[in-house]
Design a protein around this motif. Sequence first.
Motif, PDB file in Angstrom:
ATOM      1  N   LEU A   1      -8.165   4.194   1.031  1.00 51.96           N
ATOM      2  CA  LEU A   1      -7.032   3.946   2.011  1.00 51.96           C
ATOM      3  C   LEU A   1      -7.220   4.584   3.683  1.00 51.96           C
ATOM      4  CD1 LEU A   1      -4.357   2.544   2.850  1.00 51.96           C
ATOM      5  CD2 LEU A   1      -2.943   4.388   1.985  1.00 51.96           C
TER       6      LEU A   1
ATOM      7  N   THR B   1       0.854  -1.137  -0.047  1.00 49.74           N
ATOM      8  CA  THR B   1      -0.028  -0.051  -0.007  1.00 49.74           C
ATOM      9  C   THR B   1       0.999   1.297  -0.111  1.00 49.74           C
ATOM     10  OG1 THR B   1      -0.284  -0.155   2.441  1.00 49.74           O
ATOM     11  CG2 THR B   1      -2.095  -1.278   1.192  1.00 49.74           C
TER      12      THR B   1
ATOM     13  N   GLY C   1      -6.817   9.129   2.255  1.00 48.65           N
ATOM     14  CA  GLY C   1      -5.578   8.899   1.620  1.00 48.65           C
ATOM     15  C   GLY C   1      -4.715  10.023   1.434  1.00 48.65           C
TER      16      GLY C   1
END
Length: 271
Positions: free
Chosen positions: A183, A26, A250
């Motif tokens: 995210l 990620t 994110g």
Amino acid sequence: MTDTAPPSPPASPVSPADALRFAFGTLTVLPVRVARWDRAAARGGMLCAPVAGLVVGLGAATLGGWVLLLGGGPLLAAIGSAVVPAVLTRGLHLDGLADTADGLGSGKPAEEALRIMKRSDIGPFGVITLLFALLAQVAALSGLYAAGWAIGAAGAVVAAVVARAALTLASRAGVPAARPEGLGAAVAGAVPVPLAAGCAALVALGCAALGAGVGGPYGALHAGLAALAGLAAGELLLRHCRRRFGGVTGDVFGALAETAGLIALVLLTLG
């Protein structure tokens, strides 16, 4: 007899390999397959975020060192070291910094500011913030490389590790997500506060140890304080984003990483 469904079984413990895969999958573009995408994996992955930062920092230091070895000079070495983190993240952290600057600079309510941040274009606040952040990063690295390869390399490593440690702190329990997807939602609140604080302390101690290897006791103090200052700057930005947006995204994570790493790097050049 009732119709109540039986409780779902608890998630299986996440392995160190799964945690590392989550962190590298990620936070970098390295070819790592994320095997698990659940809260346990997110917790382990964000605790391993500084490890991903260490790999990124070592890559930045290596390129900077090769440029110096080939006679490129401190400025070119600094540019090389600045390029590596951007490449290894596909520029996502820099993009997050620019988008967050646009959202904060817009002065709009939270929902509209979040829509501005989600657009693919970059506004004037984002452009200005990105420009000065990159200039400051290159200038700081250039000054460190001018003092010696080891000092510049240590600066590149410290900045990268502190940047990712700021993400661990931002993933602690009690920090909400501003959106239900992305995210930010996947990792928000995933890390228990004591573990996040312990991770930050270990990062500061590790930076101090690296500083000691380069500059002795003064280097240890200098690097340790720079790491703490970077993490504190990330915390200040996190609090502001929570007030403005209601939580993290994110993009906010990217802005936190760039801010924390840059502040640590700049502090290393002072004194």
